[in-house]
Scaffold this active site. Structure first.
Site, PDB file in Angstrom:
ATOM      1  N   GLN A   1      27.752   7.352  59.504  1.00 42.00           N
ATOM      2  CA  GLN A   1      28.060   5.974  59.838  1.00 42.00           C
ATOM      3  C   GLN A   1      29.556   5.848  60.024  1.00 42.00           C
ATOM      4  O   GLN A   1      30.292   6.648  59.469  1.00 42.00           O
ATOM      5  CB  GLN A   1      27.588   5.044  58.748  1.00 42.00           C
ATOM      6  CG  GLN A   1      26.089   5.111  58.490  1.00 42.00           C
ATOM      7  CD  GLN A   1      25.616   4.016  57.516  1.00 42.00           C
ATOM      8  OE1 GLN A   1      26.369   3.175  57.061  1.00 42.00           O
ATOM      9  NE2 GLN A   1      24.332   4.064  57.182  1.00 42.00           N
TER      10      GLN A   1
ATOM     11  N   ASN B   1      13.769  -0.916  61.711  1.00 41.91           N
ATOM     12  CA  ASN B   1      14.417   0.371  61.420  1.00 41.91           C
ATOM     13  C   ASN B   1      13.494   1.218  60.558  1.00 41.91           C
ATOM     14  O   ASN B   1      13.020   0.764  59.523  1.00 41.91           O
ATOM     15  CB  ASN B   1      15.716   0.125  60.645  1.00 41.91           C
ATOM     16  CG  ASN B   1      16.322   1.415  60.112  1.00 41.91           C
ATOM     17  OD1 ASN B   1      16.937   2.171  60.864  1.00 41.91           O
ATOM     18  ND2 ASN B   1      16.140   1.694  58.817  1.00 41.91           N
ATOM     19  N   GLU B   2      13.250   2.427  61.004  1.00 42.12           N
ATOM     20  CA  GLU B   2      12.398   3.349  60.243  1.00 42.12           C
ATOM     21  C   GLU B   2      11.177   2.605  59.708  1.00 42.12           C
ATOM     22  O   GLU B   2      10.918   2.565  58.499  1.00 42.12           O
ATOM     23  CB  GLU B   2      13.215   4.055  59.141  1.00 42.12           C
ATOM     24  CG  GLU B   2      14.348   4.864  59.749  1.00 42.12           C
ATOM     25  CD  GLU B   2      15.069   5.832  58.826  1.00 42.12           C
ATOM     26  OE1 GLU B   2      14.828   5.811  57.614  1.00 42.12           O
ATOM     27  OE2 GLU B   2      15.891   6.617  59.341  1.00 42.12           O
TER      28      GLU B   2
ATOM     29  N   TYR C   1      18.975  13.676  61.071  1.00 41.40           N
ATOM     30  CA  TYR C   1      20.203  14.046  60.349  1.00 41.40           C
ATOM     31  C   TYR C   1      20.333  15.559  60.254  1.00 41.40           C
ATOM     32  O   TYR C   1      19.335  16.278  60.146  1.00 41.40           O
ATOM     33  CB  TYR C   1      20.194  13.445  58.945  1.00 41.40           C
ATOM     34  CG  TYR C   1      20.480  11.950  58.963  1.00 41.40           C
ATOM     35  CD1 TYR C   1      21.787  11.492  58.978  1.00 41.40           C
ATOM     36  CD2 TYR C   1      19.455  11.020  59.010  1.00 41.40           C
ATOM     37  CE1 TYR C   1      22.074  10.131  59.013  1.00 41.40           C
ATOM     38  CE2 TYR C   1      19.729   9.655  59.047  1.00 41.40           C
ATOM     39  CZ  TYR C   1      21.047   9.217  59.046  1.00 41.40           C
ATOM     40  OH  TYR C   1      21.322   7.885  59.098  1.00 41.40           O
TER      41      TYR C   1
ATOM     42  N   GLU D   1      26.434   0.056  58.271  1.00 49.20           N
ATOM     43  CA  GLU D   1      25.440  -0.545  57.382  1.00 49.20           C
ATOM     44  C   GLU D   1      26.131  -1.036  56.114  1.00 49.20           C
ATOM     45  O   GLU D   1      27.119  -0.439  55.674  1.00 49.20           O
ATOM     46  CB  GLU D   1      24.389   0.532  57.034  1.00 49.20           C
ATOM     47  CG  GLU D   1      23.355   0.092  56.031  1.00 49.20           C
ATOM     48  CD  GLU D   1      22.156   1.039  55.966  1.00 49.20           C
ATOM     49  OE1 GLU D   1      22.277   2.201  56.384  1.00 49.20           O
ATOM     50  OE2 GLU D   1      21.103   0.590  55.480  1.00 49.20           O
TER      51      GLU D   1
ATOM     52  N   GLU E   1      20.447   7.024  64.876  1.00 46.67           N
ATOM     53  CA  GLU E   1      21.110   7.563  63.677  1.00 46.67           C
ATOM     54  C   GLU E   1      21.198   9.070  63.813  1.00 46.67           C
ATOM     55  O   GLU E   1      20.172   9.744  63.976  1.00 46.67           O
ATOM     56  CB  GLU E   1      20.347   7.202  62.392  1.00 46.67           C
ATOM     57  CG  GLU E   1      20.493   5.740  62.021  1.00 46.67           C
ATOM     58  CD  GLU E   1      19.785   5.347  60.732  1.00 46.67           C
ATOM     59  OE1 GLU E   1      19.698   6.175  59.799  1.00 46.67           O
ATOM     60  OE2 GLU E   1      19.324   4.197  60.652  1.00 46.67           O
TER      61      GLU E   1
END
Ligand code: AHR
Length: 517
Positions: free
Chosen positions: A370, A185-186, A265, A38, A322
């Site tokens: 990432q 995304n999200e 996460y 990103e 992610e």
């Protein structure tokens, strides 16, 4: 050359692993070793792109050391340009002569300057240099279906078409292939602040123009938001509900979603506001991080159960777009979301990859957050210097699993308990490659006790066992610029073999990959 000695620990427990080589399962999609890049911090600028005039060795502006490192571990796929950045990105800002591109502001990430020097052509050049596939995430929050469609026409249109001619004028005649397109995304958050119902309709609209270009990956449910997945699949899986009258039978009843995504996460515990430091943490922090990582297993099982109901034929996959560790912000960090990468990150990576592999029937893609210089990176850079992180070493050791056939495993071992929480101490995953070699990855996440492990391989004759291990004395052992790497994988010794049984000692807090031939 003498190999560094493996740390030896006084405390140990017994464990038993059985590999069911006679019950092969799904193929492990190489795309689960995919990456996420990103525009954020130094993830792109410096981490990948230094520009053709840089003194850092590069090919057309892309740094050679990073490309060589990624090629070595056979990175299959990269998701770009975000993340939340993608929801503010307008692709036309990043094409044409670089000197004429208008600089922008990265509104997703603290208004960092955005030169737009790394755009579509630079990304695709990077993808070709590392030999990977592109996964392009289109802008749903501040873009439109028309903008996304025009981007795909620009990327994939024949040279004879208008978009293809524009692409050729910008230096690329041959159309590219875009196998994977992310539709937002999200979208429950930075990607438009939508409800599942609203996103379903938005998805239907985007799918109607993007379906011809590549496999479509729907925006994620927020981690364990199972109601989102269920609502979304109810409303958007088919172009029309399957129970619709046959007068509409001409409309395809093929699912118009190829994968749903999940983002999750790891931090220490379950509170975004109370993250553990990346280094200098204690055993309680370690335990809470491992417990949270283990939740990935249940999360996949529960999203899969919803998919099973909507898609009993198993056509749809899960893209874990992610994942990774997100540690507390270090005020001295050199760039946004930069964090040190320690032995704890390696153990989290091994555990997570084992979980993905063991769910290979549904998990068909994943993207580490990432790839360079951001969160749980594979690679860290400091101007011309580069470090391969412990997480990189795990991806290196796990290469034998790429495209191999999953073999079921069972484990008997005492739980690891600390501070009132308990969890399995040993995580394993096994697979068989086309040449018959079995890879077995074993993670001992107990940070204080080694495991004496007996491994039985049922249904396949094994003549030779070799292995490598990543471990160290300290939980936060890590590579540092200009110093020897304390976490380079070393040969696992001894490995004993007797009547198709392998025995070994897995040091406390270690990741091991065995090759059984
Ligand atoms: O990876 C950093 C950010 O985390 C991404 O931009 C976003 O999708 C997620 O919340």
């Amino acid at each position: 050359m003498s190999l560094p000695a493996m740390p030896v620990f006084a405390e140990s427990f017994d464990a038993r692993i059985t590999v069911q080589a006679d019950r092969p399962g799904a193929v492990i999609d190489p795309n689960i070793y995919g990456q996420f890049v990103e525009h954020l911090g130094r993830g792109v600028y410096e981490g990948i792109w230094v520009g053709p005039d840089s003194t850092i060795p590069n090919t057309r502006g892309i740094r050679n050391d990073v490309v060589a490192a990624l090629r070595k571990v056979r990175i299959p796929l990269v998701r770009w340009p975000g993340g939340c950045f993608a929801e503010n990105y307008h692709w036309r800002d990043g094409i044409g002569p670089r000197a004429q591109r208008v600089a922008g502001v990265n509104t997703a990430w603290g208004d960092e300057p955005e030169s737009n020097h790394f755009g579509t052509h630079e990304f695709m050049d990077f993808i070709e240099q590392i030999g990977a596939q592109p996964f392009i995430s289109v802008n749903v929050a501040s873009g439109s279906p028309a903008e996304a469609q025009a981007w795909m026409q620009y990327l994939t249109g024949p040279a004879s078409s208008g978009p293809g001619q524009e692409r050729a004028r910008n230096g690329r005649v041959e159309p590219w292939k875009i196998p994977f397109i992310g539709v937002g995304n999200e979208t429950w958050g930075c990607g438009g602040n939508m409800t599942a119902e609203f996103y379903s309709d938005v998805y239907r609209q985007y799918a109607s123009v993007l379906k011809p270009y590549g496999a479509l990956i729907a925006s994620d449910a927020n981690s364990d938001d199972y109601a989102w997945t269920d609502t979304f699949l109810n409303r958007a899986l088919y172009r029309h509900p399957p129970q619709m009258p046959t007068t509409l039978a001409y409309i395809s009843k093929q699912p118009q979603i190829d994968m749903i995504s999940v983002h999750f996460y790891t931090f220490s515990g379950n509170d975004w506001g109370k993250k553990s430091p990346a280094v200098g943490f204690d055993e309680d922090d370690w335990a809470r991080s491992m417990e949270r990582t283990w939740k990935t297993d249940d999360m996949i099982a529960r999203h899969s159960a919803i998919l099973d109901r909507h898609d009993p034929k198993g056509q749809m996959g899960i893209s874990f777009s992610e994942w990774g560790a997100w540690w507390a912000t270090d005020k001295n960090r050199p760039s946004n979301l930069y964090q040190a990468n320690t032995l704890r990150d390696a153990v989290i990576a091994g555990l997570t990859l084992n979980i993905f592999q063991n769910h290979a029937a549904r998990v068909r893609m994943a993207n580490l957050a990432q790839m360079v210089n951001v969160l749980q990176a594979l690679i860290l850079t400091d101007k011309e210097k580069m470090i391969l992180t412990p997480t990189y070493h795990v991806f290196d050791l796990y290469q034998g699993h790429q495209g191999a056939t999953l073999l079921p495993t069972t484990v008997t071992a005492p739980d690891y308990s600390r501070g009132g929480i308990g969890m399995p101490s040993i995580s394993v995953s096994a697979s068989r490659a086309a040449n018959g070699d079995v890879s077995l990855s074993v993670v001992n996440l107990n940070p204080v006790e080694s495991a004496k492990i007996e491994i039985e391989i049922a249904g396949q004759q094994i003549r030779k066992a070799t292995g490598q291990v990543i471990t160290a004395k300290d939980m936060d052992a890590r590579p540092e610029f200009g110093k020897a790497d304390p976490l380079e994988p070393v040969k696992l010794n001894p490995i004993e073999m007797r009547r198709n049984q392998v025995s070994l000692v897995a040091p406390a807090k270690s990741v091991i990959v065995l090759t059984l031939q």
